[in-house]
Design a protein around this motif. Structure first.
Motif, mmCIF file in Angstrom:
data_model
loop_
_atom_site.group_PDB
_atom_site.id
_atom_site.type_symbol
_atom_site.label_atom_id
_atom_site.label_comp_id
_atom_site.label_asym_id
_atom_site.label_seq_id
_atom_site.Cartn_x
_atom_site.Cartn_y
_atom_site.Cartn_z
ATOM 1 N N ILE A 50 15.582 25.027 -27.035
ATOM 2 C CA ILE A 50 15.473 25.867 -28.220
ATOM 3 C C ILE A 50 16.618 26.879 -28.133
ATOM 4 O O ILE A 50 16.598 27.761 -27.275
ATOM 5 N N ILE A 51 17.610 26.730 -28.985
ATOM 6 C CA ILE A 51 18.780 27.597 -28.953
ATOM 7 C C ILE A 51 18.426 28.928 -29.619
ATOM 8 O O ILE A 51 17.722 28.971 -30.628
ATOM 9 N N TRP A 52 18.928 30.033 -29.054
ATOM 10 C CA TRP A 52 18.579 31.355 -29.545
ATOM 11 C C TRP A 52 18.876 31.532 -31.034
ATOM 12 O O TRP A 52 18.090 32.166 -31.737
ATOM 13 N N ASN A 53 19.981 30.976 -31.531
ATOM 14 C CA ASN A 53 20.307 31.205 -32.942
ATOM 15 C C ASN A 53 19.410 30.426 -33.903
ATOM 16 O O ASN A 53 19.513 30.598 -35.102
ATOM 17 N N ASN A 54 18.538 29.562 -33.395
ATOM 18 C CA ASN A 54 17.565 28.863 -34.237
ATOM 19 C C ASN A 54 16.227 29.609 -34.261
ATOM 20 O O ASN A 54 15.325 29.242 -34.984
ATOM 21 N N ILE A 55 16.100 30.666 -33.495
ATOM 22 C CA ILE A 55 14.837 31.399 -33.404
ATOM 23 C C ILE A 55 14.824 32.549 -34.409
ATOM 24 O O ILE A 55 15.725 33.370 -34.434
ATOM 25 N N LYS A 56 13.782 32.553 -35.219
ATOM 26 C CA LYS A 56 13.599 33.591 -36.228
ATOM 27 C C LYS A 56 12.781 34.761 -35.682
ATOM 28 O O LYS A 56 13.090 35.918 -35.933
ATOM 29 N N GLU A 57 11.721 34.438 -34.944
ATOM 30 C CA GLU A 57 10.800 35.472 -34.474
ATOM 31 C C GLU A 57 10.059 34.971 -33.244
ATOM 32 O O GLU A 57 9.755 33.784 -33.128
ATOM 33 N N ILE A 58 9.752 35.877 -32.322
ATOM 34 C CA ILE A 58 8.958 35.567 -31.133
ATOM 35 C C ILE A 58 7.846 36.598 -31.028
ATOM 36 O O ILE A 58 8.096 37.801 -31.143
ATOM 37 N N PHE B 63 14.087 28.790 -37.503
ATOM 38 C CA PHE B 63 14.716 28.609 -38.805
ATOM 39 C C PHE B 63 14.653 27.140 -39.216
ATOM 40 O O PHE B 63 14.427 26.825 -40.373
ATOM 41 N N ASN B 64 14.864 26.234 -38.256
ATOM 42 C CA ASN B 64 14.857 24.796 -38.526
ATOM 43 C C ASN B 64 14.009 24.098 -37.467
ATOM 44 O O ASN B 64 14.430 23.960 -36.320
ATOM 45 N N ASP B 65 12.807 23.649 -37.869
ATOM 46 C CA ASP B 65 11.932 22.979 -36.906
ATOM 47 C C ASP B 65 11.955 21.456 -37.008
ATOM 48 O O ASP B 65 11.282 20.778 -36.253
ATOM 49 N N ASP C 239 -1.408 25.661 -38.590
ATOM 50 C CA ASP C 239 -2.174 26.766 -38.011
ATOM 51 C C ASP C 239 -1.316 27.991 -37.715
ATOM 52 O O ASP C 239 -1.730 29.120 -37.951
ATOM 53 N N LEU C 240 -0.111 27.761 -37.153
ATOM 54 C CA LEU C 240 0.687 28.867 -36.602
ATOM 55 C C LEU C 240 2.052 29.038 -37.230
ATOM 56 O O LEU C 240 2.824 29.895 -36.800
ATOM 57 N N LYS C 241 2.395 28.203 -38.205
ATOM 58 C CA LYS C 241 3.688 28.276 -38.909
ATOM 59 C C LYS C 241 4.883 27.922 -38.022
ATOM 60 O O LYS C 241 6.003 28.291 -38.321
ATOM 61 N N THR C 242 4.651 27.219 -36.926
ATOM 62 C CA THR C 242 5.717 26.767 -36.040
ATOM 63 C C THR C 242 5.202 25.642 -35.141
ATOM 64 O O THR C 242 4.012 25.624 -34.817
#
Length: 174
Positions: free
Chosen positions: A93-101, A117-119, A140-143
């Motif tokens: 999981i590359i950091w620039n693909n992460i929207k929120e943690i 951003f892109n799953d 359930d969790l949007k990811t």
């Protein structure tokens, strides 16, 4: 930071699954013997036993792959998060693909939820059962990505601190 798999926990889960598998096989052979208030019909017992056998075989296969794969570990670094213990075929999981943690309590277990951003790469190239699990997780969790410490030689606190530390460093570098 690299965290290795906990083979002892995985073997314990495999032993439990073996016991459940034997119970399902016994119930399939004589379903009318196992009817009671919660399972009032031999057809229901038979159907649930068959579904249990299929699910156990799937999980058994997944856990055996984790035990015998050298790439079954968890790592957080400046590139991103490598989850070699997840259901997805895409492990990095590359950091620039992460929207929120964030941290959630999902089904009684503390987990790190990673919204992307892109799953699509995490859902594509997977088998039917894995797609079903991932889509249910998205509903359930949007990811599709949730991380816990169940199969790791680490506590959840150590795992989550490492993830948030590198996430904060990445956000500062933007």
């Amino acid at each position: 930071m690299r965290i290795e798999k906990n083979s002892f926990k995985i073997v314990a889960i495999l032993l439990f699954l073996t016991i459940l598998f034997v119970c399902c096989i016994i119930a399939v052979q004589n379903p009318e013997k196992y009817t009671f208030v919660l399972l009032p019909s031999k057809y229901l017992v038979f159907t649930l036993s068959i579904l249990g056998i299929i699910a156990i075989i799937y999980l058994y296969n997944f856990l055996l792959k984790i035990i015998f794969t050298k790439k079954a570990f968890f790592e957080v670094n400046e590139k991103g998060i490598y989850n070699g213990l997840g259901f997805t075929k895409e492990k990095l999981i590359i950091w620039n693909n992460i929207k929120e943690i964030d941290i959630i309590n999902y089904k009684g277990i503390l987990r790190v939820r990673i919204k992307l951003f892109n799953d699509k790469p995490f859902i594509e190239n997977t088998d039917f059962a894995t797609k079903f699990i991932l889509r249910q997780t998205i509903n359930d969790l949007k990811t599709p990505i949730i991380i816990d410490s169940v199969y790791l030689k680490s506590s959840f606190e150590v795992l989550s601190k490492a993830i948030f530390k590198y996430w904060e460093e990445y956000k500062k570098s933007l």
